[in-house]
Design a protein around this motif. Structure first.
Motif, PDB file in Angstrom:
ATOM      1  N   SER A  55      31.270  38.634  13.491  1.00  0.00           N
ATOM      2  CA  SER A  55      32.497  38.403  14.257  1.00  0.00           C
ATOM      3  C   SER A  55      33.395  39.640  14.303  1.00  0.00           C
ATOM      4  O   SER A  55      33.401  40.462  13.397  1.00  0.00           O
ATOM      5  CB  SER A  55      33.315  37.261  13.624  1.00  0.00           C
ATOM      6  N   ILE A  56      34.145  39.729  15.395  1.00  0.00           N
ATOM      7  CA  ILE A  56      35.170  40.767  15.549  1.00  0.00           C
ATOM      8  C   ILE A  56      36.520  40.050  15.665  1.00  0.00           C
ATOM      9  O   ILE A  56      36.749  39.281  16.602  1.00  0.00           O
ATOM     10  CB  ILE A  56      34.911  41.648  16.784  1.00  0.00           C
ATOM     11  N   ILE A  57      37.371  40.304  14.668  1.00  0.00           N
ATOM     12  CA  ILE A  57      38.673  39.629  14.580  1.00  0.00           C
ATOM     13  C   ILE A  57      39.743  40.503  15.255  1.00  0.00           C
ATOM     14  O   ILE A  57      39.808  41.703  14.983  1.00  0.00           O
ATOM     15  CB  ILE A  57      39.062  39.411  13.100  1.00  0.00           C
ATOM     16  N   LEU A  58      40.544  39.889  16.105  1.00  0.00           N
ATOM     17  CA  LEU A  58      41.626  40.622  16.789  1.00  0.00           C
ATOM     18  C   LEU A  58      42.989  40.192  16.250  1.00  0.00           C
ATOM     19  O   LEU A  58      43.313  39.002  16.232  1.00  0.00           O
ATOM     20  CB  LEU A  58      41.570  40.329  18.299  1.00  0.00           C
ATOM     21  N   LEU A  59      43.785  41.173  15.814  1.00  0.00           N
ATOM     22  CA  LEU A  59      45.165  40.913  15.376  1.00  0.00           C
ATOM     23  C   LEU A  59      46.074  42.048  15.866  1.00  0.00           C
ATOM     24  O   LEU A  59      45.635  43.188  16.000  1.00  0.00           O
ATOM     25  CB  LEU A  59      45.240  40.837  13.845  1.00  0.00           C
ATOM     26  N   HIS A  60      47.339  41.699  16.111  1.00  0.00           N
ATOM     27  CA  HIS A  60      48.321  42.708  16.537  1.00  0.00           C
ATOM     28  C   HIS A  60      49.296  42.987  15.395  1.00  0.00           C
ATOM     29  O   HIS A  60      50.486  42.655  15.477  1.00  0.00           O
ATOM     30  CB  HIS A  60      49.056  42.221  17.786  1.00  0.00           C
ATOM     31  N   VAL A  61      48.785  43.600  14.347  1.00  0.00           N
ATOM     32  CA  VAL A  61      49.599  43.792  13.132  1.00  0.00           C
ATOM     33  C   VAL A  61      50.709  44.820  13.297  1.00  0.00           C
ATOM     34  O   VAL A  61      51.662  44.838  12.518  1.00  0.00           O
ATOM     35  CB  VAL A  61      48.713  44.217  11.935  1.00  0.00           C
ATOM     36  N   MET A  62      50.580  45.683  14.316  1.00  0.00           N
ATOM     37  CA  MET A  62      51.592  46.735  14.509  1.00  0.00           C
ATOM     38  C   MET A  62      52.926  46.161  14.986  1.00  0.00           C
ATOM     39  O   MET A  62      53.957  46.792  14.855  1.00  0.00           O
ATOM     40  CB  MET A  62      51.091  47.769  15.522  1.00  0.00           C
ATOM     41  N   PHE A  63      52.869  44.981  15.601  1.00  0.00           N
ATOM     42  CA  PHE A  63      54.098  44.419  16.161  1.00  0.00           C
ATOM     43  C   PHE A  63      54.340  42.961  15.785  1.00  0.00           C
ATOM     44  O   PHE A  63      55.364  42.399  16.150  1.00  0.00           O
ATOM     45  CB  PHE A  63      54.087  44.572  17.691  1.00  0.00           C
ATOM     46  N   ARG A  64      53.397  42.331  15.091  1.00  0.00           N
ATOM     47  CA  ARG A  64      53.566  40.913  14.768  1.00  0.00           C
ATOM     48  C   ARG A  64      53.547  40.731  13.255  1.00  0.00           C
ATOM     49  O   ARG A  64      52.503  40.883  12.615  1.00  0.00           O
ATOM     50  CB  ARG A  64      52.434  40.091  15.386  1.00  0.00           C
ATOM     51  N   GLU A  65      54.685  40.404  12.711  1.00  0.00           N
ATOM     52  CA  GLU A  65      54.825  40.273  11.263  1.00  0.00           C
ATOM     53  C   GLU A  65      53.895  39.197  10.666  1.00  0.00           C
ATOM     54  O   GLU A  65      53.234  39.460   9.656  1.00  0.00           O
ATOM     55  CB  GLU A  65      56.299  39.985  10.927  1.00  0.00           C
TER      56      GLU A  65
END
Ligand SMILES: [Zn+2]
Length: 235
Positions: free
Chosen positions: A194-204
């Protein structure tokens, strides 16, 4: 009169069907008309990849520390304009040994854009990534995951892979704002490759979920890989 009515009605129906088809293809995680696209890799091994889109931002050091503390490498799909504004942060990602991918220069949808525009978006961002000291192959992830004809055609001509995802907890409003729910969703839905996508740069909440995700998936026997490492496992 009746003839014209039929022609107009069937034209509208055709137009709607065509529009729906373009919409579905443009957002498909596993299909594009040209070149290789990966929502995940097919493998019997318990390997998985964390990918972080957008940025860099002021959160860069926080996410790098979480990865370092947990001895895990991830892949950062960065935007050229954000690299320009956060160049030292980009250099720190390079030095940390994590993978960097190209996520376009200005993060606009590259759906019906000219080849010249698409090339400019990609080449400018590549140059900035190289300027920061990165020397490995640079994969591409389309902004908003959107692509149609010209983007895949250009990527194929440039011998580039399109990297998508198969785990996207932030796409559910009731999950996206809660780090525990994000972690639970990722752990429950992850599978080999699996490839997990997260927007950690802008979402706390997403940033907060990473340590929990790593801990729980490691307990399940998963090994974290960069995207390039993960692709090596494709069977
Ligand atoms: Zn993005």
């Amino acid at each position: 009169m009746r003839k014209y009515f039929l022609i107009i009605t069937s034209s509208i129906v055709l137009f709607l069907i065509l529009g729906a088809a373009i919409f579905l293809i443009s957002r498909s995680l596993s299909f594009q008309f040209f070149g290789e696209i990966y929502p995940n890799v097919v493998t019997s091994k318990k390997v998985i990849a964390l990918t972080f889109d957008d940025g860099p931002s002021v959160k860069t050091d926080s996410i790098l520390k979480i990865l370092e503390d947990n001895k895990v490498k991830a892949t950062f799909f960065l935007n050229g304009n954000k690299i320009e504004n956060n160049f030292k942060e980009t250099q720190r990602i390079v030095l940390s040994g994590n993978e960097i991918g190209n996520h376009s220069y200005s993060h606009n949808r590259l759906l019906f854009k000219s080849k010249r525009h698409i090339k400019d978006q990609i080449v400018r961002t590549d140059s900035l990534i190289r300027l920061a000291g990165y020397s490995h192959p640079i994969h591409f992830r389309p902004p908003y995951g959107k692509k149609f004809l010209m983007l895949p055609l250009y990527l194929k001509s440039d011998n580039r892979k399109t990297i998508m995802w198969d785990i996207d907890p932030e796409s559910y409003a009731d999950i996206a704002s809660d780090s525990d729910k994000i972690a639970d969703y990722v752990v429950q839905n992850s599978k080999n490759g699996s490839i997990i996508l997260l927007h950690v740069m802008f979402r706390e909440p997403s940033l907060k979920s990473v340590a929990v995700i790593i801990k729980k998936l490691k307990e399940e026997g998963y090994e974290f890989k960069t995207v390039s490492e993960l692709l090596e496992f494709n069977e």
